[in-house]
Scaffold this motif. Sequence first.
Motif, PDB file in Angstrom:
ATOM      1  N   LEU A  98     -31.123  -9.505   0.863  1.00 37.73           N
ATOM      2  CA  LEU A  98     -31.504  -9.835  -0.509  1.00 37.73           C
ATOM      3  C   LEU A  98     -30.280  -9.877  -1.414  1.00 37.73           C
ATOM      4  O   LEU A  98     -30.166 -10.757  -2.280  1.00 37.73           O
ATOM      5  CB  LEU A  98     -32.516  -8.814  -1.036  1.00 37.73           C
ATOM      6  N   ASP A  99     -29.362  -8.935  -1.250  1.00 43.85           N
ATOM      7  CA  ASP A  99     -28.151  -8.938  -2.066  1.00 43.85           C
ATOM      8  C   ASP A  99     -27.358 -10.223  -1.866  1.00 43.85           C
ATOM      9  O   ASP A  99     -26.864 -10.831  -2.816  1.00 43.85           O
ATOM     10  CB  ASP A  99     -27.271  -7.737  -1.720  1.00 43.85           C
TER      11      ASP A  99
ATOM     12  N   LEU B 213     -30.985  -7.924  -8.986  1.00 42.02           N
ATOM     13  CA  LEU B 213     -31.091  -6.577  -8.441  1.00 42.02           C
ATOM     14  C   LEU B 213     -29.982  -5.687  -8.998  1.00 42.02           C
ATOM     15  O   LEU B 213     -28.807  -6.071  -9.009  1.00 42.02           O
ATOM     16  CB  LEU B 213     -30.993  -6.606  -6.912  1.00 42.02           C
TER      17      LEU B 213
ATOM     18  N   LYS C  88     -34.843  -2.399  -1.839  1.00 40.69           N
ATOM     19  CA  LYS C  88     -33.983  -3.405  -1.189  1.00 40.69           C
ATOM     20  C   LYS C  88     -33.908  -3.171   0.311  1.00 40.69           C
ATOM     21  O   LYS C  88     -33.969  -4.115   1.099  1.00 40.69           O
ATOM     22  CB  LYS C  88     -32.568  -3.357  -1.790  1.00 40.69           C
TER      23      LYS C  88
ATOM     24  N   ASP D 184     -35.190  -5.797   3.101  1.00 37.19           N
ATOM     25  CA  ASP D 184     -34.259  -6.329   4.091  1.00 37.19           C
ATOM     26  C   ASP D 184     -34.749  -6.062   5.509  1.00 37.19           C
ATOM     27  O   ASP D 184     -34.561  -6.895   6.410  1.00 37.19           O
ATOM     28  CB  ASP D 184     -32.864  -5.724   3.897  1.00 37.19           C
TER      29      ASP D 184
ATOM     30  N   ASN E  43     -32.928   0.596  -4.924  1.00 40.78           N
ATOM     31  CA  ASN E  43     -32.118   0.715  -3.710  1.00 40.78           C
ATOM     32  C   ASN E  43     -32.989   0.960  -2.484  1.00 40.78           C
ATOM     33  O   ASN E  43     -32.723   0.435  -1.401  1.00 40.78           O
ATOM     34  CB  ASN E  43     -31.089   1.828  -3.862  1.00 40.78           C
TER      35      ASN E  43
END
Length: 510
Positions: free
Chosen positions: A39-40, A182, A295, A299, A292
């Motif tokens: 995602l990042d 994010l 995420k 992922d 966090n």
Amino acid sequence: MEGNMRKIGITLLTAFVGGAVAIGAYKLLEPTSLSGLSLDERQKVYFTNNPSDISSSTGAPDFVQAAAVVSPGVVHVRTTYNRSRSQAANDPFGDMFEDFFGRRQRSTPNPNAPAPMGKGSGVIVTGDGYIMTNNHVVEDAEKIEVILSDKRILEAKVIGRDKNTDLALIKINTSNLPIVKLGNSDDVKVGEWVLAVGFPLTLESTVTAGIVSAKSRQIGILAPEVDRRNYDPNNPPTNSSIESFIQTDAVINRGNSGGALVNTRGELIGINSAIASQSGTYEGYGFAIPVNLAKKVMDDFLKFGEVKRGFIGVTFQELNADIAKELKLTEIDGLYVNSTLEGGAAEKAGIKKGDIIKQLDGQEISSSARLQERVGTMRPGDKITLGVLRDGQIKNFNVILKGNEATKLATSNKEVSEVMNNLGATFSPLTDAAKKKYGITSGVVVTSVAAGKVFDMYDMPKGTVITSVNGKGVNNNDQVVAALKEDSKMITLQGFVPDGSRFRVTFPVK
């Protein structure tokens, strides 16, 4: 004249070549597929092409920019259910902590009535349609629809759901969507301004403001439900839920579930999930899942199709002055290790019963919620360093996290299984919030009761809180078993039934 024309020509040629190089470089850098990216990484691609220059508010709070950039990326999630959908049993502390998913009230099913519907919110995190929301928003839904800010209605499919964190990832088939950036929930500070964005009650997109009033809150709403009809005493359920909520006083209500909690820079720091309420509507505090943790779970869905959890392999309790006194300790801060799982990561690293966990990777850890949150962002095989107080000194142990075998080891303890089978009940540790509610320092909550066994015979239903066994305070299964050994002829239990009434019962050992 000829010199001027030459200069103009050179300038035009330079501009043309520069533009061509820029376009070529963009095409070279632009990924042909987002498959396999986290995602990042997906967000970096988006914000490289769509830069945002929102800065944190200074002076008098001003949330206009943050609200404007975030609102298009928060969607309304509408769900439809089968008429015969069974309703989940009430949580023993449901009067204190309510989710704010807009479900209908329980009633006798009407075969001619429209199919039951629910509503919630979601956060778009990639331009090609991936949306974060809560598990309880989409769980058991036959149909999921997403209403975008431009009023389009698109059907969504579930990519993954995780009850242990109350998170879900859904997908709609479209492109070029506005997304929410994010942030980093580790950087969140108590007292900083935040915005909650979602679709509360029967309203359209709504933005409210407040501050972060606490971090790492554990409120006990994610403990697993137990089906007493299918209960297996040889394989009792374990509580692998992770609760480490960001607490805020921004106004949120039913329907906000799955929506965004953002900072004044417009960065997502949490997924709104629950409210503390006795009425079911806002009464002062809301709770969001740290981004966090979200995420990492998302992922995992993208890479593996399921959540990969790493486990330390210990049971522990959070120390305070009262518990330290019960355990005859001088240390009142940290996590006291009650036991290590045979063959588990902690045992292999050299951690023992009686150790006090004080640090994780050099950072102070004093709450169980914070430890669970940090470990929850890791996977099996990841390495952590635990700073443990032993014999008056901090000693560091390198721990390699293990996978699901850790929970299997936890449930394979034959002594615990035999005792739970004889009592006809299973237990989960009582949360700090519940202990404060009852004004107690120890306790386990009954998560299931088998028909015809001891707990059923003495009318101690699911939701009963056991504070002591044979006069010994208990906080987990191991302590229940140890306390039962204190008297070989009689068993005395003390605690509260679900309505809050105290009880004391004594019965012979069979």
